[in-house]
Write a protein that holds these residues in place. Structure first.
Motif, PDB file in Angstrom:
ATOM      1  N   GLY A  13      59.142  42.279  15.975  1.00 39.23           N
ATOM      2  CA  GLY A  13      58.329  41.057  15.981  1.00 39.23           C
ATOM      3  C   GLY A  13      57.759  40.758  17.357  1.00 39.23           C
ATOM      4  N   ILE A  14      58.560  40.943  18.378  1.00 40.48           N
ATOM      5  CA  ILE A  14      58.108  40.705  19.751  1.00 40.48           C
ATOM      6  C   ILE A  14      56.995  41.695  20.109  1.00 40.48           C
ATOM      7  CG2 ILE A  14      58.781  40.844  22.189  1.00 40.48           C
ATOM      8  CD1 ILE A  14      61.525  39.690  21.321  1.00 40.48           C
ATOM      9  N   ILE A  15      57.215  42.951  19.814  1.00 36.19           N
ATOM     10  CA  ILE A  15      56.201  43.974  20.114  1.00 36.19           C
ATOM     11  C   ILE A  15      54.927  43.711  19.325  1.00 36.19           C
ATOM     12  CG2 ILE A  15      55.650  46.436  19.890  1.00 36.19           C
ATOM     13  CD1 ILE A  15      58.621  46.985  20.592  1.00 36.19           C
ATOM     14  N   GLY A  16      55.063  43.357  18.056  1.00 31.28           N
ATOM     15  CA  GLY A  16      53.893  43.061  17.235  1.00 31.28           C
ATOM     16  C   GLY A  16      53.115  41.859  17.770  1.00 31.28           C
ATOM     17  N   THR A  17      53.825  40.820  18.164  1.00 27.26           N
ATOM     18  CA  THR A  17      53.175  39.633  18.723  1.00 27.26           C
ATOM     19  C   THR A  17      52.423  39.974  20.005  1.00 27.26           C
ATOM     20  OG1 THR A  17      54.865  38.199  17.755  1.00 27.26           O
ATOM     21  CG2 THR A  17      53.570  37.279  19.563  1.00 27.26           C
ATOM     22  N   LEU A  18      53.041  40.756  20.878  1.00 21.81           N
ATOM     23  CA  LEU A  18      52.380  41.166  22.118  1.00 21.81           C
ATOM     24  C   LEU A  18      51.124  41.988  21.829  1.00 21.81           C
ATOM     25  CD1 LEU A  18      55.436  42.058  24.401  1.00 21.81           C
ATOM     26  CD2 LEU A  18      53.862  40.121  24.640  1.00 21.81           C
ATOM     27  N   LEU A  19      51.202  42.890  20.869  1.00 23.65           N
ATOM     28  CA  LEU A  19      50.030  43.706  20.522  1.00 23.65           C
ATOM     29  C   LEU A  19      48.904  42.842  19.964  1.00 23.65           C
ATOM     30  CD1 LEU A  19      51.717  46.881  18.982  1.00 23.65           C
ATOM     31  CD2 LEU A  19      50.535  46.681  21.187  1.00 23.65           C
ATOM     32  N   ILE A  20      49.235  41.861  19.120  1.00 25.45           N
ATOM     33  CA  ILE A  20      48.211  40.966  18.585  1.00 25.45           C
ATOM     34  C   ILE A  20      47.591  40.145  19.719  1.00 25.45           C
ATOM     35  CG2 ILE A  20      47.857  38.892  17.157  1.00 25.45           C
ATOM     36  CD1 ILE A  20      49.911  40.147  15.182  1.00 25.45           C
ATOM     37  N   ALA A  21      48.400  39.652  20.641  1.00 22.45           N
ATOM     38  CA  ALA A  21      47.886  38.874  21.778  1.00 22.45           C
ATOM     39  C   ALA A  21      46.938  39.711  22.626  1.00 22.45           C
ATOM     40  CB  ALA A  21      49.041  38.344  22.629  1.00 22.45           C
ATOM     41  N   ILE A  22      47.275  40.964  22.847  1.00 21.67           N
ATOM     42  CA  ILE A  22      46.408  41.859  23.631  1.00 21.67           C
ATOM     43  C   ILE A  22      45.095  42.097  22.898  1.00 21.67           C
ATOM     44  CG2 ILE A  22      46.165  44.230  24.479  1.00 21.67           C
ATOM     45  CD1 ILE A  22      49.204  44.091  25.184  1.00 21.67           C
ATOM     46  N   VAL A  23      45.155  42.305  21.583  1.00 21.65           N
ATOM     47  CA  VAL A  23      43.935  42.521  20.799  1.00 21.65           C
ATOM     48  C   VAL A  23      43.039  41.284  20.848  1.00 21.65           C
ATOM     49  CG1 VAL A  23      43.063  42.830  18.434  1.00 21.65           C
ATOM     50  CG2 VAL A  23      44.901  44.305  19.293  1.00 21.65           C
ATOM     51  N   VAL A  24      43.625  40.088  20.698  1.00 18.49           N
ATOM     52  CA  VAL A  24      42.833  38.848  20.760  1.00 18.49           C
ATOM     53  C   VAL A  24      42.218  38.692  22.144  1.00 18.49           C
ATOM     54  CG1 VAL A  24      42.985  36.320  20.712  1.00 18.49           C
ATOM     55  CG2 VAL A  24      44.096  37.679  18.922  1.00 18.49           C
ATOM     56  N   TRP A  25      43.008  38.913  23.195  1.00 20.78           N
ATOM     57  CA  TRP A  25      42.527  38.811  24.577  1.00 20.78           C
ATOM     58  C   TRP A  25      41.342  39.746  24.807  1.00 20.78           C
ATOM     59  CZ3 TRP A  25      44.262  42.603  28.542  1.00 20.78           C
ATOM     60  CH2 TRP A  25      43.776  42.310  29.817  1.00 20.78           C
ATOM     61  N   LEU A  26      41.468  40.997  24.389  1.00 20.63           N
ATOM     62  CA  LEU A  26      40.385  41.968  24.559  1.00 20.63           C
ATOM     63  C   LEU A  26      39.168  41.617  23.698  1.00 20.63           C
ATOM     64  CD1 LEU A  26      42.418  45.297  24.772  1.00 20.63           C
ATOM     65  CD2 LEU A  26      41.184  44.132  26.626  1.00 20.63           C
ATOM     66  N   ALA A  27      39.404  41.092  22.502  1.00 22.94           N
ATOM     67  CA  ALA A  27      38.295  40.696  21.630  1.00 22.94           C
ATOM     68  C   ALA A  27      37.494  39.564  22.274  1.00 22.94           C
ATOM     69  CB  ALA A  27      38.813  40.275  20.255  1.00 22.94           C
ATOM     70  N   VAL A  28      38.180  38.589  22.848  1.00 21.25           N
ATOM     71  CA  VAL A  28      37.484  37.483  23.522  1.00 21.25           C
ATOM     72  C   VAL A  28      36.720  38.013  24.732  1.00 21.25           C
ATOM     73  CG1 VAL A  28      37.820  35.352  24.846  1.00 21.25           C
ATOM     74  CG2 VAL A  28      39.041  35.677  22.686  1.00 21.25           C
ATOM     75  N   ALA A  29      37.361  38.859  25.533  1.00 14.33           N
ATOM     76  CA  ALA A  29      36.725  39.387  26.744  1.00 14.33           C
ATOM     77  C   ALA A  29      35.499  40.238  26.419  1.00 14.33           C
ATOM     78  CB  ALA A  29      37.733  40.210  27.543  1.00 14.33           C
ATOM     79  N   TYR A  30      35.603  41.126  25.460  1.00  8.23           N
ATOM     80  CA  TYR A  30      34.514  42.059  25.167  1.00  8.23           C
ATOM     81  C   TYR A  30      33.435  41.487  24.251  1.00  8.23           C
ATOM     82  CZ  TYR A  30      36.583  45.950  27.652  1.00  8.23           C
ATOM     83  OH  TYR A  30      37.070  46.765  28.641  1.00  8.23           O
ATOM     84  N   SER A  31      33.771  40.478  23.458  1.00  3.90           N
ATOM     85  CA  SER A  31      32.781  39.924  22.533  1.00  3.90           C
ATOM     86  C   SER A  31      31.853  38.919  23.195  1.00  3.90           C
ATOM     87  CB  SER A  31      33.489  39.233  21.356  1.00  3.90           C
ATOM     88  OG  SER A  31      34.125  38.036  21.811  1.00  3.90           O
ATOM     89  N   GLY A  32      32.267  38.376  24.338  1.00  2.00           N
ATOM     90  CA  GLY A  32      31.477  37.330  24.973  1.00  2.00           C
ATOM     91  C   GLY A  32      31.619  36.004  24.253  1.00  2.00           C
ATOM     92  N   ALA A  33      32.651  35.844  23.456  1.00  2.00           N
ATOM     93  CA  ALA A  33      32.844  34.626  22.667  1.00  2.00           C
ATOM     94  C   ALA A  33      33.078  33.396  23.531  1.00  2.00           C
ATOM     95  CB  ALA A  33      34.027  34.810  21.705  1.00  2.00           C
ATOM     96  N   TYR A  34      33.700  33.562  24.690  1.00  2.00           N
ATOM     97  CA  TYR A  34      33.955  32.416  25.561  1.00  2.00           C
ATOM     98  C   TYR A  34      32.727  32.166  26.416  1.00  2.00           C
ATOM     99  CZ  TYR A  34      36.297  29.054  28.516  1.00  2.00           C
ATOM    100  OH  TYR A  34      36.631  27.903  29.163  1.00  2.00           O
TER     101      TYR A  34
END
Length: 184
Positions: A13-34
């Motif tokens: 669960g911890i590893i899965g949560t960290l992986l999801i957080a990294i994916v969200v972080w990268l999605a925000v950074a690369y998508s220009g959503a912010y």
């Protein structure tokens, strides 16, 4: 040694949560959503994170600052430097900041009030090192420790300084050093 299923589930669960957080972080950074436009204020969570990080960082690093004795002469010198380099963004007693500085994000603090939130050592550290992604430049590469100490000494005196005293210290506030006014 047999692994307990509960432990495997927690670790997974911890590893899965960290992986999801990294994916969200990268999605925000690369998508220009912010939206990074200075005309758009930060979300409260982003503003809180940036401000808290900055305050804790400055506080933890300012402990190493060794200031000279603060004298009337040092304050008067700092007033001249402040008038030349700082008042455009931060304002001064009786003087509003330049209109263009209000478009900066984060907006530069009006140091006549905000200087009470910082120690003189913290002000020195900020002036010497600047603050990333804020528009606050690092004066350390251009100014010597004596000049930065003078700026810090003056900024620490800003709260409660009258417009008349500021004008006397700065020769009218136009970047020229005036006569030393008495600071109480």
């Amino acid at each position: 040694m047999k692994k307990h299923p509960f432990t495997v589930g927690i670790v997974g669960g911890i590893i899965g949560t960290l992986l999801i957080a990294i994916v969200v972080w990268l999605a925000v950074a690369y998508s220009g959503a912010y939206n990074v436009a200075a005309t758009d204020r930060h979300f409260d969570a982003v503003r809180w994170t940036l401000e808290t990080t900055m305050r804790r960082s400055v506080s933890s690093r300012a402990d190493d600052v060794d200031l000279p004795e603060i004298s009337e002469q040092l304050i008067a010198q700092g007033a001249g430097y402040y008038s030349e380099s700082c008042a455009h963004c931060h304002g001064a007693p009786g003087k509003e900041p330049a209109a263009w500085s209000r478009g900066m994000r984060p907006e530069p603090p009006h140091l006549v009030e905000a200087a009470t939130e910082w120690t003189t050592e913290e002000i020195y550290w900020i002036a010497e090192n600047g603050i990333k992604m804020s528009g606050m430049p690092a004066f350390g590469p251009q100014r010597g420790p004596e000049e930065i100490a003078a700026i810090a000494a003056f900024v620490s005196q800003l709260p409660g300084l009258s417009a008349e005293d500021y004008a006397a210290l700065t020769g009218g506030g136009h970047g020229q050093q005036g006569q030393a006014a008495t600071i109480e």
